[in-house]
Motif scaffolding. Structure first.
Motif, PDB file in Angstrom:
ATOM      1  N   ALA A  54      17.331  -8.235 -15.690  1.00  0.00           N
ATOM      2  CA  ALA A  54      16.821  -9.594 -15.447  1.00  0.00           C
ATOM      3  C   ALA A  54      17.521 -10.240 -14.259  1.00  0.00           C
ATOM      4  N   LEU A  55      18.843 -10.052 -14.181  1.00  0.00           N
ATOM      5  CA  LEU A  55      19.599 -10.601 -13.047  1.00  0.00           C
ATOM      6  C   LEU A  55      19.089 -10.014 -11.731  1.00  0.00           C
ATOM      7  N   GLY A  56      18.918  -8.690 -11.722  1.00  0.00           N
ATOM      8  CA  GLY A  56      18.412  -8.041 -10.513  1.00  0.00           C
ATOM      9  C   GLY A  56      17.006  -8.485 -10.150  1.00  0.00           C
ATOM     10  N   TRP A  57      16.152  -8.655 -11.153  1.00  0.00           N
ATOM     11  CA  TRP A  57      14.768  -9.055 -10.924  1.00  0.00           C
ATOM     12  C   TRP A  57      14.694 -10.411 -10.218  1.00  0.00           C
ATOM     13  N   PHE A  58      15.544 -11.355 -10.658  1.00  0.00           N
ATOM     14  CA  PHE A  58      15.456 -12.722 -10.132  1.00  0.00           C
ATOM     15  C   PHE A  58      16.355 -12.976  -8.921  1.00  0.00           C
ATOM     16  N   VAL A  59      17.418 -12.197  -8.759  1.00  0.00           N
ATOM     17  CA  VAL A  59      18.408 -12.509  -7.726  1.00  0.00           C
ATOM     18  C   VAL A  59      18.393 -11.528  -6.560  1.00  0.00           C
ATOM     19  N   MET A  60      18.197 -10.234  -6.853  1.00  0.00           N
ATOM     20  CA  MET A  60      18.383  -9.207  -5.836  1.00  0.00           C
ATOM     21  C   MET A  60      17.186  -9.108  -4.894  1.00  0.00           C
ATOM     22  N   GLY A  61      17.451  -9.197  -3.611  1.00  0.00           N
ATOM     23  CA  GLY A  61      16.411  -9.016  -2.611  1.00  0.00           C
ATOM     24  C   GLY A  61      16.368  -7.573  -2.138  1.00  0.00           C
ATOM     25  N   GLU A  62      15.382  -7.269  -1.319  1.00  0.00           N
ATOM     26  CA  GLU A  62      15.256  -5.917  -0.761  1.00  0.00           C
ATOM     27  C   GLU A  62      15.948  -5.857   0.591  1.00  0.00           C
ATOM     28  N   THR A  63      16.680  -4.778   0.841  1.00  0.00           N
ATOM     29  CA  THR A  63      17.403  -4.631   2.103  1.00  0.00           C
ATOM     30  C   THR A  63      16.821  -3.550   3.007  1.00  0.00           C
ATOM     31  N   VAL A  64      15.932  -2.720   2.480  1.00  0.00           N
ATOM     32  CA  VAL A  64      15.339  -1.655   3.307  1.00  0.00           C
ATOM     33  C   VAL A  64      14.134  -2.226   4.048  1.00  0.00           C
ATOM     34  N   GLN A  65      14.234  -2.246   5.354  1.00  0.00           N
ATOM     35  CA  GLN A  65      13.155  -2.709   6.225  1.00  0.00           C
ATOM     36  C   GLN A  65      12.682  -1.529   7.075  1.00  0.00           C
ATOM     37  N   ASP A  66      11.664  -1.757   7.877  1.00  0.00           N
ATOM     38  CA  ASP A  66      11.128  -0.673   8.709  1.00  0.00           C
ATOM     39  C   ASP A  66      12.200  -0.070   9.620  1.00  0.00           C
ATOM     40  N   LYS A  67      13.146  -0.895  10.071  1.00  0.00           N
ATOM     41  CA  LYS A  67      14.156  -0.410  11.022  1.00  0.00           C
ATOM     42  C   LYS A  67      15.156   0.562  10.392  1.00  0.00           C
ATOM     43  N   ASN A  68      15.381   0.454   9.057  1.00  0.00           N
ATOM     44  CA  ASN A  68      16.323   1.372   8.424  1.00  0.00           C
ATOM     45  C   ASN A  68      15.688   2.217   7.320  1.00  0.00           C
ATOM     46  N   ARG A  69      14.361   2.267   7.287  1.00  0.00           N
ATOM     47  CA  ARG A  69      13.652   3.076   6.288  1.00  0.00           C
ATOM     48  C   ARG A  69      13.598   4.531   6.750  1.00  0.00           C
ATOM     49  N   ARG A  70      13.832   5.459   5.821  1.00  0.00           N
ATOM     50  CA  ARG A  70      13.748   6.883   6.145  1.00  0.00           C
ATOM     51  C   ARG A  70      12.792   7.558   5.177  1.00  0.00           C
ATOM     52  N   PRO A  71      11.932   8.458   5.664  1.00  0.00           N
ATOM     53  CA  PRO A  71      11.019   9.155   4.748  1.00  0.00           C
ATOM     54  C   PRO A  71      11.792  10.051   3.782  1.00  0.00           C
ATOM     55  N   PHE A  72      11.251  10.202   2.591  1.00  0.00           N
ATOM     56  CA  PHE A  72      11.881  11.059   1.581  1.00  0.00           C
ATOM     57  C   PHE A  72      11.715  12.524   1.984  1.00  0.00           C
ATOM     58  N   GLU A  73      12.817  13.269   1.959  1.00  0.00           N
ATOM     59  CA  GLU A  73      12.793  14.696   2.278  1.00  0.00           C
ATOM     60  C   GLU A  73      13.632  15.446   1.253  1.00  0.00           C
ATOM     61  N   TRP A  74      13.042  16.491   0.663  1.00  0.00           N
ATOM     62  CA  TRP A  74      13.773  17.273  -0.325  1.00  0.00           C
ATOM     63  C   TRP A  74      15.005  17.933   0.283  1.00  0.00           C
ATOM     64  N   ARG A  75      14.961  18.179   1.592  1.00  0.00           N
ATOM     65  CA  ARG A  75      16.099  18.799   2.272  1.00  0.00           C
ATOM     66  C   ARG A  75      17.353  17.946   2.121  1.00  0.00           C
ATOM     67  N   ARG A  76      17.191  16.638   2.169  1.00  0.00           N
ATOM     68  CA  ARG A  76      18.324  15.726   2.029  1.00  0.00           C
ATOM     69  C   ARG A  76      18.524  15.262   0.589  1.00  0.00           C
ATOM     70  N   ALA A  77      17.477  15.431  -0.234  1.00  0.00           N
ATOM     71  CA  ALA A  77      17.507  14.841  -1.578  1.00  0.00           C
ATOM     72  C   ALA A  77      18.141  15.745  -2.626  1.00  0.00           C
ATOM     73  N   ASN A  78      18.305  17.047  -2.322  1.00  0.00           N
ATOM     74  CA  ASN A  78      18.965  17.885  -3.321  1.00  0.00           C
ATOM     75  C   ASN A  78      20.466  17.894  -3.046  1.00  0.00           C
ATOM     76  N   PHE A 110      22.813  20.113  -2.929  1.00  0.00           N
ATOM     77  CA  PHE A 110      23.378  21.151  -2.065  1.00  0.00           C
ATOM     78  C   PHE A 110      23.031  20.874  -0.602  1.00  0.00           C
ATOM     79  N   GLY A 111      21.804  20.404  -0.364  1.00  0.00           N
ATOM     80  CA  GLY A 111      21.437  19.999   0.987  1.00  0.00           C
ATOM     81  C   GLY A 111      22.270  18.814   1.447  1.00  0.00           C
ATOM     82  N   ALA A 112      22.541  17.891   0.521  1.00  0.00           N
ATOM     83  CA  ALA A 112      23.371  16.724   0.856  1.00  0.00           C
ATOM     84  C   ALA A 112      24.790  17.150   1.222  1.00  0.00           C
ATOM     85  N   PHE A 113      25.344  18.127   0.475  1.00  0.00           N
ATOM     86  CA  PHE A 113      26.673  18.637   0.803  1.00  0.00           C
ATOM     87  C   PHE A 113      26.706  19.252   2.197  1.00  0.00           C
ATOM     88  N   ARG A 114      25.658  20.031   2.510  1.00  0.00           N
ATOM     89  CA  ARG A 114      25.617  20.663   3.836  1.00  0.00           C
ATOM     90  C   ARG A 114      25.555  19.610   4.934  1.00  0.00           C
TER      91      ARG A 114
END
Length: 221
Positions: free
Chosen positions: A163-187, A189-193
């Protein structure tokens, strides 16, 4: 802090709950407790980079809010569980929905100017530490009311956080810092590499790994 309290709340009653559900001795309950803790940790390991990458694509707010809502449902499942398989399912869901530290850290990075980043990350760590102190203390007191009471309390706490997050928290991801989802980075082991390519970071990763083992062995025992 509320997330950490929700995790710590259930620690004092888990042995009693496992014995109540499974039967058998306290030693057998300890084995199942180890299995449940391991499942929780494995889910966090697998899903933390997934949720972090997902938050880069769709935003921090929806990832955090959906995780909190499902976590509240998870605590209710565990409060009502009458079999070990339901408790196991609860720990699987709990590990997935608690894998939001990377997302919370990214949110802190998004909203912090360079000169305040270290201090704000320190606050995040302090909040987790305070919750981990208050959680088991509160869980032990609530455990006097029964083995299920701390799970209901944890669900209420997480819903309050939602409830606190719903009413208080804004969104910080905008077009300038948005990145497409990629399994290469999302697993993981890929993140470790990807992280290992940063100069000088490998020794720090090993130090943090050993530090984490030393820290988490205590609540497990």
């Amino acid at each position: 802090m509320i997330d950490a309290m929700g995790i710590g709340l259930i620690m004092p009653v888990m042995p009693g709950l496992i014995t109540e559900v499974q039967g058998g001795s306290l030693a057998q309950a300890a084995v199942w407790g180890g299995v449940l803790s391991t499942v929780f940790a494995v889910m966090q390991f697998l899903f933390s980079p997934i949720l972090g990458s997902l938050s880069d694509a769709v935003g921090r707010r929806p990832v955090l809010l959906v995780s909190l809502f499902v976590m509240a449902l998870d605590y209710l499942i565990m409060a009502l569980a009458g079999t070990m398989w339901l408790l196991l399912l609860g720990r699987v869901l709990g590990g997935i929905t608690a894998a939001t530290h990377s997302t919370a850290g990214a949110y802190i990075a998004d909203i912090s100017p360079a000169e305040k980043k270290a201090a704000n990350f320190g606050l995040l760590g302090a909040a987790f530490g305070a919750g981990f102190v208050l959680g088991p203390l509160t869980g032990g007191l609530l455990g006097e009311l029964g083995t299920r009471a701390p799970f209901y309390a944890a669900a209420v706490l997480v819903l309050a956080n939602f409830a606190l997050g719903w009413f208080v928290m804004g969104e910080t991801v905008q077009d300038k810092n948005r990145r497409p989802f990629e399994w290469r980075r999302a697993n993981p082991f890929g993140a470790f590499r990807a992280v290992a390519r940063i100069p000088g970071i490998k020794p720090l990763l090993w130090v943090y790994f050993l530090y984490s083992v030393a820290i988490y062995v205590y609540p497990a025992i």
